[in-house]
Enzyme design. Structure first.
Site, PDB file in Angstrom:
ATOM      1  N   CYS A 126      43.357  47.887  63.302  1.00  0.00           N
ATOM      2  CA  CYS A 126      44.005  47.296  64.467  1.00  0.00           C
ATOM      3  C   CYS A 126      43.000  46.483  65.270  1.00  0.00           C
ATOM      4  O   CYS A 126      41.968  47.002  65.684  1.00  0.00           O
ATOM      5  CB  CYS A 126      44.609  48.400  65.334  1.00  0.00           C
ATOM      6  SG  CYS A 126      45.459  47.716  66.758  1.00  0.00           S
ATOM      7  N   LYS A 160      44.846  50.113  54.697  1.00  0.00           N
ATOM      8  CA  LYS A 160      45.347  48.866  55.302  1.00  0.00           C
ATOM      9  C   LYS A 160      44.165  48.053  55.826  1.00  0.00           C
ATOM     10  O   LYS A 160      43.364  48.562  56.617  1.00  0.00           O
ATOM     11  CB  LYS A 160      46.307  49.201  56.440  1.00  0.00           C
ATOM     12  CG  LYS A 160      46.959  47.969  57.074  1.00  0.00           C
ATOM     13  CD  LYS A 160      48.060  48.385  58.024  1.00  0.00           C
ATOM     14  CE  LYS A 160      48.790  47.205  58.620  1.00  0.00           C
ATOM     15  NZ  LYS A 160      49.885  47.631  59.500  1.00  0.00           N
ATOM     16  N   ILE A 186      48.061  42.170  55.626  1.00  0.00           N
ATOM     17  CA  ILE A 186      47.073  42.372  56.672  1.00  0.00           C
ATOM     18  C   ILE A 186      47.705  43.029  57.905  1.00  0.00           C
ATOM     19  O   ILE A 186      48.916  42.976  58.094  1.00  0.00           O
ATOM     20  CB  ILE A 186      46.433  41.032  57.112  1.00  0.00           C
ATOM     21  CG1 ILE A 186      47.533  40.026  57.492  1.00  0.00           C
ATOM     22  CG2 ILE A 186      45.551  40.483  56.037  1.00  0.00           C
ATOM     23  CD1 ILE A 186      47.048  38.727  58.085  1.00  0.00           C
ATOM     24  N   THR A 261      57.619  42.039  62.109  1.00  0.00           N
ATOM     25  CA  THR A 261      58.068  41.128  63.171  1.00  0.00           C
ATOM     26  C   THR A 261      59.452  40.519  62.921  1.00  0.00           C
ATOM     27  O   THR A 261      60.272  40.440  63.840  1.00  0.00           O
ATOM     28  CB  THR A 261      57.016  40.014  63.370  1.00  0.00           C
ATOM     29  OG1 THR A 261      55.811  40.653  63.772  1.00  0.00           O
ATOM     30  CG2 THR A 261      57.427  39.010  64.433  1.00  0.00           C
TER      31      THR A 261
HETATM   32  C1  FMN Z   1      54.597  45.509  68.174  1.00  0.00           C
HETATM   33  C2  FMN Z   1      53.766  45.842  66.984  1.00  0.00           C
HETATM   34  C3  FMN Z   1      53.174  47.095  66.847  1.00  0.00           C
HETATM   35  C4  FMN Z   1      52.387  47.390  65.731  1.00  0.00           C
HETATM   36  N1  FMN Z   1      51.841  48.642  65.627  1.00  0.00           N
HETATM   37  C5  FMN Z   1      51.093  48.941  64.520  1.00  0.00           C
HETATM   38  C6  FMN Z   1      50.569  50.237  64.350  1.00  0.00           C
HETATM   39  O1  FMN Z   1      50.799  51.165  65.128  1.00  0.00           O
HETATM   40  N2  FMN Z   1      49.782  50.463  63.272  1.00  0.00           N
HETATM   41  C7  FMN Z   1      49.505  49.498  62.335  1.00  0.00           C
HETATM   42  O2  FMN Z   1      48.789  49.763  61.358  1.00  0.00           O
HETATM   43  N3  FMN Z   1      50.035  48.262  62.470  1.00  0.00           N
HETATM   44  C8  FMN Z   1      50.807  47.969  63.522  1.00  0.00           C
HETATM   45  N4  FMN Z   1      51.352  46.729  63.648  1.00  0.00           N
HETATM   46  C9  FMN Z   1      51.064  45.706  62.626  1.00  0.00           C
HETATM   47  C10 FMN Z   1      52.178  45.611  61.578  1.00  0.00           C
HETATM   48  O3  FMN Z   1      52.311  46.816  60.862  1.00  0.00           O
HETATM   49  C11 FMN Z   1      51.898  44.459  60.577  1.00  0.00           C
HETATM   50  O4  FMN Z   1      50.690  44.742  59.893  1.00  0.00           O
HETATM   51  C12 FMN Z   1      51.770  43.107  61.269  1.00  0.00           C
HETATM   52  O5  FMN Z   1      52.675  42.996  62.335  1.00  0.00           O
HETATM   53  C13 FMN Z   1      51.983  41.951  60.307  1.00  0.00           C
HETATM   54  O6  FMN Z   1      53.268  41.965  59.734  1.00  0.00           O
HETATM   55  P1  FMN Z   1      54.504  41.068  60.313  1.00  0.00           P
HETATM   56  O7  FMN Z   1      54.027  39.658  60.397  1.00  0.00           O
HETATM   57  O8  FMN Z   1      55.624  41.277  59.336  1.00  0.00           O
HETATM   58  O9  FMN Z   1      54.820  41.618  61.641  1.00  0.00           O
HETATM   59  C14 FMN Z   1      52.166  46.407  64.731  1.00  0.00           C
HETATM   60  C15 FMN Z   1      52.771  45.163  64.856  1.00  0.00           C
HETATM   61  C16 FMN Z   1      53.573  44.866  65.952  1.00  0.00           C
HETATM   62  C17 FMN Z   1      54.213  43.511  66.046  1.00  0.00           C
END
Ligand code: FMN
Length: 372
Positions: A126, A160, A186, A261
């Site tokens: 993160c 991850k 990612i 997202t």
């Molecule tokens: C609001 C929000 C909260 C997230 N919380 C976590 C989390 O707790 N742990 C984690 O590994 N990734 C977290 N992520 C990242 C997502 O799992 C993912 O890796 C990232 O959003 C990229 O994918 P996307 O473009 O489909 O959203 C979060 C993403 C968003 C948007």
């Protein structure tokens, strides 16, 4: 068309996982995701220390979403009930966990295994909260974290990765060497949502992570690099909005994908649209399994030394019907595009074959062709 896949020993009804985030923050949320069609769910990051989420924490940007959300606000022990609830409703649950030392993360791993998690994802990427220090960027440290978990649990461990690192390949190799069953990536890309220039205040009060469409090219590059460098399965994450994006990740080596997202922004029914799209494309193109397309595009990636210098130039293959658009002319830094009486022409002496007009034209009237 059967979309089922076997991933790290788990039989999934399809390759779409809902990634760690607000959509998997509780047993009830995970149930909803699975009912909407997800192949599996990855829990919100489970940590020993709870940090309640700040308000506000989400801002929609032009190409994606900024967030300053932290870990789960359920305690580790509360996750026992959440995981059990999701599993009772048919979910395959991958527990995303965070620890600050190898022994802490191994302790949490053992707990979530006992709670019934089917697999673990190490959430050590993160890009906010603990700052970049919190991102696993040292291969030797990632090796120790992964090894400690792999040694203590029987369920598969996925690691991850973040793109906020100098060398994603070294990290992927370290995780593989430590016994990881798969690599996912990612995580979000470190970001600042913007600044209100009237007040001089940042839109959100701290650094955050960017997700959604804008980060897909970064995710694709990470997955291609990881797939080329390791022989364990990869799970592609970042900017998946349409079924075509899932196929892109797979053609660059991913066995499964995770989405966050686009489901936040479009609702759970979006999972069904992605699945319908995948099913339709596979059927139309005569494929019976994802193995047939996995890694297909990797051979088209070359080193710069291997790319032959083709003498391409842009040519207009049909008349332009959008008057006063001139996007191509404005963007042609070589001044090769001319507009006369509403007609577009390319000067082959000036054109360097960069290809920008081909991708910028809303009508698709340009084509790169052999110079002669
Ligand atoms: C609001 C929000 C909260 C997230 N919380 C976590 C989390 O707790 N742990 C984690 O590994 N990734 C977290 N992520 C990242 C997502 O799992 C993912 O890796 C990232 O959003 C990229 O994918 P996307 O473009 O489909 O959203 C979060 C993403 C968003 C948007």
């Amino acid at each position: 068309m059967d979309l089922s896949v076997n991933f790290i020993g788990l039989s999934l009804k399809n390759p779409i996982l809902i990634s760690a985030g607000p959509l998997t923050g509780s047993g009830e949320m995970m149930r909803k995701a699975v009912e909407a069609g997800a192949g599996a769910v990855v829990t919100k990051t489970i940590a020993n220390e709870i940090r309640s989420n700040v308000r506000p924490r989400l801002v929609k940007g032009e190409g994606g979403l900024h967030n300053i959300e932290l870990y789960s606000d359920f305690t580790l022990e509360e996750w026992e009930g959440e995981i059990a609830y999701a599993k009772k409703h048919g979910a395959i649950v991958i527990a995303n966990i965070l620890g600050h030392t190898p022994s802490e993360i191994a302790y949490i791993a053992q707990k979530v295994e006992r709670y019934g998690a089917d697999a673990i994802e190490l959430g050590v990427s993160c890009p906010h909260g603990e700052g970049l220090e919190g991102v696993a960027s040292e291969p030797s440290a990632l090796y120790e974290f992964t090894k400690a978990v792999v040694k203590r649990v029987k369920i598969p461990v996925m690691v991850k990765l973040s793109s906020n690192v100098a060398n994603v390949v070294k990290l992927a190799k370290a995780a593989e060497k430590a016994g990881a069953a798969a690599i996912s990536g990612i995580d979000t890309v470190r970001s600042i949502a913007g600044v209100d220039i009237e007040t001089g205040q940042a839109l959100l009060p701290t650094f955050g992570g960017y997700s959604g469409d804008a980060i897909r090219p970064i995710g694709l590059a990470a997955i291609a690099s990881i797939s080329e460098a390791t022989s364990i399965p990869a799970c592609g994450i970042g900017g998946i909005t349409k079924h075509e994006h899932i196929l892109e990740y797979m053609m660059l080596g991913a066995s499964t994908v995770q989405v966050c997202t686009s489901i936040i922004l479009n609702g759970h029914e979006h999972i069904g649209l992605l699945l319908d799209g995948l099913r339709g494309w596979m059927t139309q193109n005569g494929y019976e399994s994802f193995d047939e397309i996995k890694g297909k595009a990797l051979t088209s990636l070359k080193s710069f030394e291997e790319i032959k210098e083709e003498p391409y130039v842009s040519q207009v293959n049909e008349g332009c019907s959008i008057s006063l658009c001139e996007k191509c002319k404005k963007a042609c830094i070589y001044e090769a595009i001319e507009w006369t009486d509403g007609q577009v022409t390319v000067n082959p002496q000036r054109c360097t074959g960069c290809g920008l007009c081909v991708s910028i034209c809303p009508q698709g009237i340009f084509e790169l062709n052999w110079k002669d």
